[in-house]
Design an enzyme around this catalytic site. Structure first.
Site, short mmCIF file in Angstrom:
data_model
loop_
_atom_site.label_atom_id
_atom_site.label_comp_id
_atom_site.label_asym_id
_atom_site.label_seq_id
_atom_site.Cartn_x
_atom_site.Cartn_y
_atom_site.Cartn_z
N HIS A 191 -27.95 8.06 -1.20
CA HIS A 191 -26.79 6.96 -1.49
C HIS A 191 -25.78 7.26 -2.39
O HIS A 191 -24.47 6.90 -2.30
CB HIS A 191 -27.49 5.45 -2.07
CG HIS A 191 -28.13 5.11 -0.78
ND1 HIS A 191 -29.64 4.64 -0.88
CD2 HIS A 191 -27.79 4.81 0.32
CE1 HIS A 191 -29.90 3.92 0.46
NE2 HIS A 191 -28.88 4.51 1.06
N ARG A 299 -19.86 5.32 14.57
CA ARG A 299 -21.33 5.40 14.35
C ARG A 299 -22.05 4.23 13.90
O ARG A 299 -22.17 3.90 12.71
CB ARG A 299 -21.57 6.64 13.63
CG ARG A 299 -20.96 7.91 14.27
CD ARG A 299 -21.77 9.02 13.32
NE ARG A 299 -21.37 10.35 13.86
CZ ARG A 299 -20.49 11.21 13.46
NH1 ARG A 299 -19.53 10.88 12.74
NH2 ARG A 299 -20.63 12.30 14.02
N GLU A 434 -23.48 15.32 25.45
CA GLU A 434 -23.99 15.99 24.44
C GLU A 434 -25.24 16.84 24.60
O GLU A 434 -25.83 17.55 23.71
CB GLU A 434 -24.00 15.18 22.92
CG GLU A 434 -24.64 13.83 23.42
CD GLU A 434 -24.86 13.01 21.91
OE1 GLU A 434 -24.60 13.68 20.93
OE2 GLU A 434 -25.15 11.68 22.00
N ASN A 457 -21.18 18.30 18.39
CA ASN A 457 -22.48 18.51 17.08
C ASN A 457 -24.01 19.01 17.83
O ASN A 457 -24.47 19.66 17.74
CB ASN A 457 -22.57 17.39 16.30
CG ASN A 457 -21.23 16.90 15.53
OD1 ASN A 457 -20.13 17.85 15.70
ND2 ASN A 457 -21.03 15.95 15.18
N ASP A 458 -23.95 17.86 18.96
CA ASP A 458 -25.50 18.09 19.45
C ASP A 458 -25.26 18.97 20.77
O ASP A 458 -26.29 19.70 20.87
CB ASP A 458 -25.81 16.53 20.11
CG ASP A 458 -26.69 15.99 18.94
OD1 ASP A 458 -27.50 16.59 18.26
OD2 ASP A 458 -26.35 14.66 18.69
N CYS A 505 -15.68 14.14 20.13
CA CYS A 505 -15.67 13.20 18.99
C CYS A 505 -16.60 14.29 18.22
O CYS A 505 -16.98 13.82 16.99
CB CYS A 505 -16.34 11.94 19.09
SG CYS A 505 -17.80 11.89 20.01
C1 PEP Z 1 -22.03 14.65 18.37
O1 PEP Z 1 -23.38 15.04 18.63
O2 PEP Z 1 -21.18 15.60 18.60
C2 PEP Z 1 -21.89 13.45 17.59
C3 PEP Z 1 -20.48 13.05 17.44
O3 PEP Z 1 -22.62 12.65 17.43
P1 PEP Z 1 -23.58 12.63 15.75
O4 PEP Z 1 -23.07 13.69 15.21
O5 PEP Z 1 -23.53 11.36 15.44
O6 PEP Z 1 -25.05 12.97 16.55
MG MG Z 2 -24.66 13.36 18.69
#
Ligand code: PEP
Ligand code: MG
Length: 585
Positions: A191, A299, A434, A457-458, A505
């Site tokens: 935090h 998110r 993803e 990202n995923d 994203c």
């Molecule tokens: C992703 O997976 O690219 C994404 C935007 O979601 P998060 O980073 O919240 O898993």
């Molecule tokens: Mg993701």
């Protein structure tokens, strides 16, 4: 050996203030039965004064930083008032005939170490919250003044050095004179780190504890939150270099303000919307202040953290509606709750898993816990009555999952209709791409959704089988791997064939080097963290879309990530246009 991690970006140069570790003398008193009643009264009084102190900090922080960060103190109040915690203290006092202070310390240690043992960074950091609450209660029982508060070097700005900084310690220190923070304990999801980022204070955690102990108040420090480094009494040449870098960063930030009003188009007139990824209303405000014209990813799971129970439909509705109203008609994409994996919520019980990122996550949880899904859907659909929004489903990997989720959405719409509650009946529903299976089946999925949003990202972690949280395999986490590129191309192609929009994203969207991929594939919208929006826009203004198409064709033929990166960088071969001279129209 510790690995320093930059948990809040930026550079701070200044004198250290080393926070003394609090050593309070706890009296070891034995009691008779008669004393017990008195001691219990003392405990109740201590809880009461801790509670009113927490409430006043909460209202200070609400004014100083914002509602979301103030929520941390809701969590502290919930710990303080938790009957399990209070009963444990009373039981220890009764069974062992010891005083309230020692009993509080023992109960705090017991609960904090239970959280410490959990194999999850977020939960481990909750142990700090429990200790923070326990220390506060102890302070009231002992009648001591707040050590942190009395230790603040009021006159001069300083860099705080401590083993750990609790959220309430952070508030007491008064962030106005705080240049930077260095701690041994803490992580990106702590935090204090969240608040440091919100206040723009550079922070590095994970400092080697021997090094931390060797730092003296008054030492000259440099905290580099970007390069994840702390310098102690560096040579004058290093200080000069950092002063220069800091000035450059400030100039760059300042010059970027000049392009806020420019349309986001390439030199040859191709438009690419650059939107923000946010996780709170505060971040939304910051994004609006920066002139970012919309949100590509909200998110929502972060609204569920720092609480002790699921937010009710009304609470969620008020937040989502507020976001819609503040955004005044600009694009706004709400992603349904994406929990599990690294994102745990203490009050939503999930099974212990050996491979959490391959386990019960995101849409899998929404379908297993339709009660949670329905409440959130009702709140989002109702917010849609106040302005245009879109709904994004996380981690869909098959048509079955998509169809089951869409059935729930239709049922919830029907319910709202029957209850005559206003809602957005035409909300566009999209899915995150993803999971590699979704990218491979993009042609089929595109027939049944209104839009795609590529979550790199995923996608990178799953297609390369590289855990995005594991430092040991970090060098293998390669967004420019040719396999990733092929899945992105496949997705964009399927969306274009089906005539639906596709956005990006993931963090990759915040890297200017990836621009030729999006422009080459005809992608029209990318979203990223607020700080990345203007640097990416600056690079976009220097691009020529036609050249990006050629560069991408070459990049798609490359065999390795290094070759891909090299090819992409060629998109800027031509001289760059000065920023302020002429605005593209
Ligand atoms: C992703 O997976 O690219 C994404 C935007 O979601 P998060 O980073 O919240 O898993
Ligand atoms: Mg993701």
């Amino acid at each position: 050996m510790n690995k320093e991690i930059g948990v809040s970006p930026g550079i701070a140069i200044g004198r250290a203030f080393v926070l003394p570790s609090s050593v309070c003398e706890i009296p070891e008193r034995m009691m008779g039965d008669a004393d017990l009643t008195e001691e219990l009264d003392k405990l109740i009084a201590g809880i009461r004064s801790s509670k009113s102190e927490l409430e006043s900090i909460r209202s200070d922080i609400r004014e100083l930083i914002g509602e979301d960060e103030a929520g941390i103190f809701n969590a502290h109040l919930a710990i303080l008032e938790d009957p399990i915690f209070q009963n444990e203290v009373r039981e220890i006092m009764r069974l062992r005939s010891i005083g309230a202070e020692l009993a509080v310390q023992e109960a705090t240690d017991k609960f904090a170490s239970m959280f410490d043992l959990l194999d999850d960074d977020y939960m481990k950091e909750r142990a700090d919250d429990i200790r923070d609450v326990g220390n506060r209660l102890l302070k009231h029982l002992l009648g001591e003044s707040e050590e942190v508060e009395s230790a603040i070097p009021l006159e001069a700005p300083y860099i705080l050095v401590a083993k750990e900084v609790t959220p309430s310690g952070f508030v007491k220190l008064g962030p106005s004179n705080l240049l930077g923070i260095v701690t041994v304990m803490g992580g990106r999801t702590s935090h204090t780190a969240i608040m440091a980022r919100a206040m723009g204070i550079p922070m590095v955690s994970g400092l080697d504890s021997k090094l931390q102990r060797s730092i003296q108040t008054g030492d000259l420090l440099i905290v580099d939150g970007d390069a994840e480094r702390v310098w102690v009494n560096p040579d004058s040449s290093i200080v000069e270099e950092y002063q220069h870098r800091k000035e450059e960063l400030e100039k760059e930030r300042h010059s970027l303000q000049g392009i806020v009003s420019f349309p986001p188009v390439t030199k040859d007139g191709r438009r690419l919307e650059i939107l923000a990824n946010i996780s709170s209303l505060n971040e939304l405000d910051r994004s609006i202040q920066e002139g970012i014209p919309g949100v590509g990813l909200f998110r929502t799971e972060f609204l569920f953290m720092d609480r002790s129970a699921v937010p009710s439909e009304e609470e969620q509705y008020r937040i989502y509606r507020e976001a819609v109203v503040r955004h005044g008609g600009n694009p706004l994409v709400f992603r349904a709750l994406d929990i599990g994996g690294d994102k745990a919520i203490s009050y939503i019980a999930l099974p212990e898993e050996d491979n959490p990122s391959l386990g019960l996550r995101a849409v899998r949880i929404l379908l297993a816990r339709k009660d949670l899904f329905r409440i959130q859907l009702r709140a989002i659909l109702r917010a849609g009555a106040h302005g245009p929004i879109r709904l994004l489903l996380p981690m869909v990997g098959s048509l079955d999952e998509l169809r089951e989720a869409r059935d729930v959405i239709e049922e919830v719409k029907q319910e709202l209709h029957e209850e005559q509650i206003p809602f957005d009946g035409d909300i566009p529903v999209g899915i995150m791409i993803e999971v590699p299976a979704a990218a491979l089946l993009a042609d089929l999925l595109a027939q049944e959704v209104d839009f795609f949003s590529i979550g790199t990202n995923d996608l990178v972690q799953y297609v390369l089988a590289v855990d995005r949280m594991n430092e040991a395999v970090a060098p293998l986490y390669e967004p420019y791997h040719p396999a990733v590129l092929r899945l992105i191309r496949n997705t964009a192609q399927a969306a274009s064939d089906a005539g639906i929009p596709v956005g990006v994203c993931g963090e990759m969207a915040g890297d200017p080097l990836a621009l030729p991929i999006w422009l080459g594939l005809g992608i029209r919208e990318i979203s990223m963290s607020v700080q990345s929006c203007l640097p990416v826009k600056k690079a976009l203004l220097d691009c020529v879309a036609a050249r990006c198409e050629e560069v991408l064709t070459d990049a798609l033929r490359c065999k390795t990530a290094a070759e891909v990166r090299q090819k992409l960088s060629l998109a800027w071969e031509q001289p760059r246009q000065p920023l302020t001279e002429e605005a593209p129209t």
